[in-house]
Motif scaffolding. Structure first.
Motif, PDB file in Angstrom:
ATOM      1  N   GLU A 141     -22.811  32.809  -9.064  1.00 48.05           N
ATOM      2  CA  GLU A 141     -23.155  31.409  -9.833  1.00 48.05           C
ATOM      3  C   GLU A 141     -23.825  30.085  -9.048  1.00 48.05           C
ATOM      4  N   ILE A 142     -24.778  29.409  -9.618  1.00 53.22           N
ATOM      5  CA  ILE A 142     -25.635  28.745  -8.837  1.00 53.22           C
ATOM      6  C   ILE A 142     -25.031  26.972  -9.192  1.00 53.22           C
ATOM      7  N   TYR A 143     -24.989  26.436  -8.275  1.00 48.24           N
ATOM      8  CA  TYR A 143     -24.607  24.842  -8.672  1.00 48.24           C
ATOM      9  C   TYR A 143     -25.538  24.023  -7.758  1.00 48.24           C
ATOM     10  N   GLU A 144     -25.714  22.765  -8.319  1.00 47.59           N
ATOM     11  CA  GLU A 144     -26.527  21.827  -7.668  1.00 47.59           C
ATOM     12  C   GLU A 144     -25.588  20.441  -7.690  1.00 47.59           C
ATOM     13  N   GLU A 145     -25.713  19.702  -6.640  1.00 50.18           N
ATOM     14  CA  GLU A 145     -25.484  18.357  -6.597  1.00 50.18           C
ATOM     15  C   GLU A 145     -26.092  17.355  -5.794  1.00 50.18           C
ATOM     16  N   GLU A 146     -26.140  16.221  -5.977  1.00 50.43           N
ATOM     17  CA  GLU A 146     -26.932  15.246  -5.214  1.00 50.43           C
ATOM     18  C   GLU A 146     -26.234  15.245  -3.810  1.00 50.43           C
ATOM     19  N   MET A 147     -27.099  15.134  -2.581  1.00 47.17           N
ATOM     20  CA  MET A 147     -26.539  14.775  -1.227  1.00 47.17           C
ATOM     21  C   MET A 147     -26.657  13.383  -0.906  1.00 47.17           C
ATOM     22  N   HIS A 148     -25.630  12.864  -0.609  1.00 49.44           N
ATOM     23  CA  HIS A 148     -25.547  11.416  -0.465  1.00 49.44           C
ATOM     24  C   HIS A 148     -25.304  11.157   1.085  1.00 49.44           C
ATOM     25  N   TYR A 149     -25.884   9.945   1.667  1.00 51.06           N
ATOM     26  CA  TYR A 149     -25.214   9.207   2.761  1.00 51.06           C
ATOM     27  C   TYR A 149     -23.948   9.164   2.718  1.00 51.06           C
ATOM     28  N   ILE A 150     -23.058   9.056   3.632  1.00 46.86           N
ATOM     29  CA  ILE A 150     -21.814   8.690   3.691  1.00 46.86           C
ATOM     30  C   ILE A 150     -21.742   7.217   3.401  1.00 46.86           C
ATOM     31  N   ASP A 151     -20.967   6.637   2.343  1.00 45.44           N
ATOM     32  CA  ASP A 151     -20.883   5.080   2.053  1.00 45.44           C
ATOM     33  C   ASP A 151     -20.171   4.511   3.006  1.00 45.44           C
ATOM     34  N   ILE A 152     -20.480   3.666   3.909  1.00 48.91           N
ATOM     35  CA  ILE A 152     -19.706   2.791   4.560  1.00 48.91           C
ATOM     36  C   ILE A 152     -18.896   1.946   4.144  1.00 48.91           C
ATOM     37  N   ASP A 153     -19.132   1.299   3.122  1.00 49.69           N
ATOM     38  CA  ASP A 153     -18.319   0.339   2.286  1.00 49.69           C
ATOM     39  C   ASP A 153     -17.122   0.753   1.747  1.00 49.69           C
ATOM     40  N   THR A 154     -17.104   2.112   1.212  1.00 48.96           N
ATOM     41  CA  THR A 154     -16.040   2.734   0.514  1.00 48.96           C
ATOM     42  C   THR A 154     -15.240   3.752   1.259  1.00 48.96           C
ATOM     43  N   LEU A 155     -15.648   3.687   2.707  1.00 49.51           N
ATOM     44  CA  LEU A 155     -15.247   4.720   3.657  1.00 49.51           C
ATOM     45  C   LEU A 155     -13.615   4.480   3.606  1.00 49.51           C
ATOM     46  N   LYS A 156     -12.772   5.653   3.671  1.00 46.34           N
ATOM     47  CA  LYS A 156     -11.410   5.465   3.662  1.00 46.34           C
ATOM     48  C   LYS A 156     -10.781   6.606   4.643  1.00 46.34           C
ATOM     49  N   LEU A 157      -9.886   6.428   5.635  1.00 48.95           N
ATOM     50  CA  LEU A 157      -9.290   7.283   6.306  1.00 48.95           C
ATOM     51  C   LEU A 157      -8.024   7.788   5.358  1.00 48.95           C
ATOM     52  N   ASP A 158      -7.774   8.989   5.265  1.00 47.92           N
ATOM     53  CA  ASP A 158      -6.759   9.621   4.671  1.00 47.92           C
ATOM     54  C   ASP A 158      -5.570   9.934   5.407  1.00 47.92           C
ATOM     55  N   LYS A 159      -4.550   8.978   5.845  1.00 54.12           N
ATOM     56  CA  LYS A 159      -3.740   8.998   6.777  1.00 54.12           C
ATOM     57  C   LYS A 159      -2.569  10.244   6.564  1.00 54.12           C
ATOM     58  N   LYS A 160      -2.375  10.196   5.404  1.00 59.55           N
ATOM     59  CA  LYS A 160      -1.568  11.430   5.088  1.00 59.55           C
ATOM     60  C   LYS A 160      -1.808  12.724   5.440  1.00 59.55           C
ATOM     61  N   LYS A 161      -3.102  13.027   5.188  1.00 58.81           N
ATOM     62  CA  LYS A 161      -3.558  14.297   5.489  1.00 58.81           C
ATOM     63  C   LYS A 161      -4.044  14.464   6.988  1.00 58.81           C
ATOM     64  N   THR A 162      -4.400  13.616   7.482  1.00 61.27           N
ATOM     65  CA  THR A 162      -4.955  13.584   8.950  1.00 61.27           C
ATOM     66  C   THR A 162      -3.872  13.894  10.058  1.00 61.27           C
ATOM     67  N   THR A 163      -4.402  14.999  10.778  1.00 64.08           N
ATOM     68  CA  THR A 163      -3.457  15.447  11.796  1.00 64.08           C
ATOM     69  C   THR A 163      -4.287  15.447  13.410  1.00 64.08           C
ATOM     70  N   ASP A 164      -3.639  16.067  14.266  1.00 67.22           N
ATOM     71  CA  ASP A 164      -4.290  16.027  15.578  1.00 67.22           C
ATOM     72  C   ASP A 164      -5.396  16.990  15.593  1.00 67.22           C
ATOM     73  N   LYS A 165      -5.555  17.887  14.573  1.00 65.02           N
ATOM     74  CA  LYS A 165      -6.615  18.892  14.280  1.00 65.02           C
ATOM     75  C   LYS A 165      -7.703  18.520  13.348  1.00 65.02           C
ATOM     76  N   ASN A 166      -7.383  17.765  12.291  1.00 69.51           N
ATOM     77  CA  ASN A 166      -8.237  17.384  11.224  1.00 69.51           C
ATOM     78  C   ASN A 166      -8.226  15.924  10.883  1.00 69.51           C
ATOM     79  N   ILE A 167      -9.421  15.268  10.728  1.00 70.45           N
ATOM     80  CA  ILE A 167      -9.220  14.017  10.064  1.00 70.45           C
ATOM     81  C   ILE A 167      -9.995  14.195   8.616  1.00 70.45           C
ATOM     82  N   PHE A 168      -9.228  13.850   7.650  1.00 72.71           N
ATOM     83  CA  PHE A 168      -9.404  13.679   6.404  1.00 72.71           C
ATOM     84  C   PHE A 168      -9.934  12.166   5.967  1.00 72.71           C
TER      85      PHE A 168
END
Length: 382
Positions: A141-168
């Motif tokens: 199956e073929i999918y397409e979506e827009e590639m975005h710059y990561i938006d600084i103004d709405t950037l938010k760390l997911d502290k519940k998921k973040t571990t010492d191995k992965n930052i969500f």
């Protein structure tokens, strides 16, 4: 969508090539899900849809066509909600070593956005997409979506998921994961409404097909640039000092001796290149004889260029301001009169250029990621 804007012939050719390659899956496994190697997917995309292949160029796009930059991905569909790698930052490790999760997130986003911006400027694109080929049992199956710059103004760390191995973290466009050990950024793709879906018949005996005359029409008869043409890497800094010198190279405009244009630069050519790759450039290192050549920029623009400096230690454009304006003002965005430093190269993730020789008087230039010249020198310099 990009795929819908291609001709019907291109779309059909693309799908057919994917089906043929997928049908050979038993060469690799006995899984009911057809196999598609990502390099094959990139080559098929560019061959069938007449796009420019950037997959080995260490830039933020794998391909571009016209004004569209394209990131290419292929993966097993699963539940359609997959985190897939979109960037690596191994060469930038020192920039976020020792930072906490919030600071690391901010630094990775900054680096990612700078890379995308530099790639857009280099290739003259103003639209960006991801083109995905997902694999299910018996089909693609073929999918397409827009590639975005990561938006600084709405950037938010997911502290519940973040571990010492992965930052969500996430922004208004997407969910992201940064895998710390591998310095790799992942983006979550949601694959729900395909732009195309088609069956793939996996052959029981792919060897029989490969040996048949029928298979010949699908051979990738064209070679990739790195196989068909000779290529070398050149540094955008002094290979001796590891810095951008104040009065030469990208700062040649600052040299004395005569009046110089503010955009006058040359790309350094270390002396060992002329010895190890004698004849690569139209320059005789014994007599100093040289001939002009055409330099093709990543967006297809052509400029006149020639070897310059004593011993052929660089090349510049004619007029010499053309190459300088492109590098200094368009790509690096250096203000007029400001010296270029290695930090300016580091900021956009490049410190080298890849030169591809099409023929004796026609060459292509593209940017390469940090460390590319160092690796090239380590492999080829005697």
């Amino acid at each position: 969508m990009f795929f819908d804007r291609q001709t019907q012939e291109e779309q059909e050719h693309y799908i057919k090539l994917l089906q043929v390659v997928g049908s050979l899956s038993n060469l690799f496994s006995e899984n009911k899900t057809p196999y598609l190697y990502y390099r094959a997917a990139e080559n098929i995309f560019c061959k069938a849809l007449n796009a420019n292949n950037l997959a080995r160029g260490d830039v933020s796009f794998d391909a571009f066509k016209g004004n569209v930059g394209i990131g290419l991905k292929t993966f097993v569909h699963g539940n359609g909600k997959k985190f897939e790698k979109i960037a690596e930052f191994n060469k930038d490790l020192e920039k976020f070593r020792g930072l906490d999760a919030e600071e690391t997130m901010q630094k990775i986003v900054e680096l990612r956005n700078e890379r995308i911006a530099a790639t857009e400027r280099a290739h003259g694109t103003n639209e960006m997409i991801y083109h995905l080929v997902t694999r299910k049992d018996g089909k693609f199956e073929i999918y397409e979506e827009e590639m975005h710059y990561i938006d600084i103004d709405t950037l938010k760390l997911d502290k519940k998921k973040t571990t010492d191995k992965n930052i969500f973290f996430k922004d208004k466009h997407a969910n992201y994961k940064f895998y710390i050990a591998k310095s790799t950024l992942y983006k979550q793709f949601f694959c729900e409404n395909p732009v195309a879906s088609f069956n793939v018949e996996i052959l029981d005996n792919p060897f029989e097909f490969l040996l048949s005359k029928d298979s010949q029409q699908y051979y990738m008869v064209h070679e990739s640039e790195e196989e068909k043409y000779e290529q070398i890497y050149l540094p955008l800094y002094s290979a001796r000092s590891g810095e951008v010198e104040e009065k030469s190279g990208l700062n040649q405009w600052n040299a004395g001796g005569r009046s110089r244009h503010e955009d006058e630069v040359y790309v350094p050519i270390p002396s060992w290149i002329h010895k190890q790759f004698e004849g690569f450039f139209p320059f005789d290192r014994h007599t100093g004889d040289k001939a002009p050549f055409i330099l093709v920029l990543p967006d297809g623009k052509e400029i006149d260029a020639s070897i310059c400096q004593g011993g052929g230690k660089g090349f510049m454009s004619n007029p010499n301001k053309e190459l300088g304006y492109w590098i200094l003002r368009t790509i690096l965005q250096i203000p007029v009169g400001q010296l270029v430093t290695y930090a300016d190269l580091d900021r956009v993730g490049i410190d080298s250029v890849l030169i591809t020789k099409y023929d004796e008087h026609r060459f292509k230039i593209n940017f390469a990621s940090k460390g590319s010249y160092d690796e090239f020198e380590g492999e080829f310099k005697d």
